[in-house]
Design a protein around this motif. Sequence first.
Motif, PDB file in Angstrom:
ATOM      1  N   ALA A 128     -15.569 -11.032 -29.246  1.00 23.94           N
ATOM      2  CA  ALA A 128     -14.950 -10.073 -30.168  1.00 23.94           C
ATOM      3  C   ALA A 128     -13.425 -10.204 -30.219  1.00 23.94           C
ATOM      4  CB  ALA A 128     -15.331  -8.644 -29.773  1.00 23.94           C
ATOM      5  N   ASP A 129     -12.842 -11.018 -29.351  1.00 25.63           N
ATOM      6  CA  ASP A 129     -11.393 -11.231 -29.354  1.00 25.63           C
ATOM      7  C   ASP A 129     -11.004 -11.932 -30.659  1.00 25.63           C
ATOM      8  OD1 ASP A 129      -8.743 -12.019 -28.959  1.00 25.63           O
ATOM      9  OD2 ASP A 129      -9.166 -13.205 -27.162  1.00 25.63           O
ATOM     10  N   PRO A 130     -10.083 -11.354 -31.426  1.00 23.37           N
ATOM     11  CA  PRO A 130      -9.667 -12.013 -32.672  1.00 23.37           C
ATOM     12  C   PRO A 130      -9.198 -13.454 -32.474  1.00 23.37           C
ATOM     13  CG  PRO A 130      -8.808  -9.788 -32.604  1.00 23.37           C
ATOM     14  CD  PRO A 130      -9.424 -10.053 -31.261  1.00 23.37           C
ATOM     15  N   PHE A 131      -8.606 -13.761 -31.329  1.00 18.51           N
ATOM     16  CA  PHE A 131      -8.180 -15.133 -31.069  1.00 18.51           C
ATOM     17  C   PHE A 131      -9.383 -16.073 -30.954  1.00 18.51           C
ATOM     18  CE2 PHE A 131      -3.627 -14.990 -29.110  1.00 18.51           C
ATOM     19  CZ  PHE A 131      -3.149 -14.390 -30.265  1.00 18.51           C
ATOM     20  N   VAL A 132     -10.478 -15.583 -30.402  1.00 19.18           N
ATOM     21  CA  VAL A 132     -11.701 -16.391 -30.293  1.00 19.18           C
ATOM     22  C   VAL A 132     -12.359 -16.496 -31.665  1.00 19.18           C
ATOM     23  CG1 VAL A 132     -14.011 -16.512 -29.263  1.00 19.18           C
ATOM     24  CG2 VAL A 132     -12.039 -15.864 -27.847  1.00 19.18           C
ATOM     25  N   VAL A 133     -12.452 -15.357 -32.366  1.00 20.70           N
ATOM     26  CA  VAL A 133     -13.074 -15.334 -33.693  1.00 20.70           C
ATOM     27  C   VAL A 133     -12.381 -16.314 -34.631  1.00 20.70           C
ATOM     28  CG1 VAL A 133     -13.470 -13.895 -35.740  1.00 20.70           C
ATOM     29  CG2 VAL A 133     -13.900 -12.959 -33.454  1.00 20.70           C
ATOM     30  N   GLU A 134     -11.055 -16.368 -34.588  1.00 21.75           N
ATOM     31  CA  GLU A 134     -10.269 -17.203 -35.496  1.00 21.75           C
ATOM     32  C   GLU A 134     -10.003 -18.602 -34.945  1.00 21.75           C
ATOM     33  OE1 GLU A 134      -9.662 -16.320 -38.557  1.00 21.75           O
ATOM     34  OE2 GLU A 134     -10.506 -14.318 -38.243  1.00 21.75           O
ATOM     35  N   ASN A 135     -10.654 -18.946 -33.827  1.00 21.14           N
ATOM     36  CA  ASN A 135     -10.525 -20.272 -33.214  1.00 21.14           C
ATOM     37  C   ASN A 135      -9.077 -20.618 -32.850  1.00 21.14           C
ATOM     38  OD1 ASN A 135     -11.608 -22.670 -32.169  1.00 21.14           O
ATOM     39  ND2 ASN A 135     -11.162 -23.771 -34.058  1.00 21.14           N
ATOM     40  N   ILE A 136      -8.335 -19.608 -32.418  1.00 22.42           N
ATOM     41  CA  ILE A 136      -6.982 -19.826 -31.916  1.00 22.42           C
ATOM     42  C   ILE A 136      -7.060 -20.268 -30.453  1.00 22.42           C
ATOM     43  CG2 ILE A 136      -4.799 -18.655 -31.364  1.00 22.42           C
ATOM     44  CD1 ILE A 136      -5.501 -16.927 -33.955  1.00 22.42           C
ATOM     45  N   VAL A 137      -8.060 -19.761 -29.748  1.00 28.60           N
ATOM     46  CA  VAL A 137      -8.325 -20.163 -28.370  1.00 28.60           C
ATOM     47  C   VAL A 137      -9.807 -20.476 -28.211  1.00 28.60           C
ATOM     48  CG1 VAL A 137      -6.454 -18.761 -27.384  1.00 28.60           C
ATOM     49  CG2 VAL A 137      -8.756 -17.805 -27.524  1.00 28.60           C
ATOM     50  N   SER A 138     -10.093 -21.285 -27.211  1.00 29.61           N
ATOM     51  CA  SER A 138     -11.472 -21.458 -26.760  1.00 29.61           C
ATOM     52  C   SER A 138     -11.562 -20.751 -25.413  1.00 29.61           C
ATOM     53  CB  SER A 138     -11.840 -22.937 -26.634  1.00 29.61           C
ATOM     54  OG  SER A 138     -11.030 -23.561 -25.670  1.00 29.61           O
ATOM     55  N   ALA A 139     -12.697 -20.130 -25.166  1.00 26.91           N
ATOM     56  CA  ALA A 139     -12.857 -19.332 -23.952  1.00 26.91           C
ATOM     57  C   ALA A 139     -13.790 -20.014 -22.959  1.00 26.91           C
ATOM     58  CB  ALA A 139     -13.401 -17.955 -24.306  1.00 26.91           C
ATOM     59  N   GLU A 140     -13.375 -19.999 -21.707  1.00 27.32           N
ATOM     60  CA  GLU A 140     -14.221 -20.466 -20.610  1.00 27.32           C
ATOM     61  C   GLU A 140     -14.295 -19.337 -19.597  1.00 27.32           C
ATOM     62  OE1 GLU A 140     -14.446 -23.952 -17.172  1.00 27.32           O
ATOM     63  OE2 GLU A 140     -12.737 -23.882 -18.526  1.00 27.32           O
ATOM     64  N   ILE A 141     -15.519 -18.970 -19.206  1.00 29.89           N
ATOM     65  CA  ILE A 141     -15.726 -17.896 -18.248  1.00 29.89           C
ATOM     66  C   ILE A 141     -16.188 -18.505 -16.932  1.00 29.89           C
ATOM     67  CG2 ILE A 141     -17.019 -15.808 -17.686  1.00 29.89           C
ATOM     68  CD1 ILE A 141     -17.404 -15.391 -20.724  1.00 29.89           C
ATOM     69  N   LEU A 142     -15.454 -18.202 -15.869  1.00 24.07           N
ATOM     70  CA  LEU A 142     -15.828 -18.620 -14.516  1.00 24.07           C
ATOM     71  C   LEU A 142     -16.287 -17.386 -13.759  1.00 24.07           C
ATOM     72  CD1 LEU A 142     -12.664 -20.792 -13.777  1.00 24.07           C
ATOM     73  CD2 LEU A 142     -14.877 -21.582 -14.636  1.00 24.07           C
ATOM     74  N   GLN A 143     -17.480 -17.436 -13.189  1.00 28.33           N
ATOM     75  CA  GLN A 143     -18.005 -16.298 -12.432  1.00 28.33           C
ATOM     76  C   GLN A 143     -17.830 -16.569 -10.946  1.00 28.33           C
ATOM     77  OE1 GLN A 143     -22.040 -15.214 -13.374  1.00 28.33           O
ATOM     78  NE2 GLN A 143     -21.904 -13.314 -12.234  1.00 28.33           N
ATOM     79  N   ILE A 144     -17.280 -15.586 -10.245  1.00 28.44           N
ATOM     80  CA  ILE A 144     -17.046 -15.698  -8.805  1.00 28.44           C
ATOM     81  C   ILE A 144     -17.817 -14.580  -8.116  1.00 28.44           C
ATOM     82  CG2 ILE A 144     -15.318 -15.570  -6.968  1.00 28.44           C
ATOM     83  CD1 ILE A 144     -13.247 -16.491  -9.050  1.00 28.44           C
TER      84      ILE A 144
END
Length: 95
Positions: A65-81
């Motif tokens: 839902a982040d506008p930066f993700v929606v608009e492909n300004i950033v790519s997201a990587e989630i690391l679970q610890i």
Amino acid sequence: MFIILLKFSDNKGQAGQFMAGHNDWIKRGFDDGVFLLVGGLQPNLGGGIVAHNTSLSDLQGRINADPFVVENIVSAEILQITPAKADERLKFLLA
């Protein structure tokens, strides 16, 4: 606990148009008790978030839902610890 890496894409130049929405999205993350820390990846590579108190699937929905993700300004990587040991100040992360 999660670490989210938001790395700039080729669409980085569009960031200014969506900064207000991105900042609102960050505020909601703090208001909802999910985000613990937000900051920039250096040198000017994007952003990073430390999150907790959420599931991976809920966090993925939030990130999407982040506008930066929606608009492909950033790519997201989630690391679970899975925290196993923590300084006294961070013991709440072990729960």
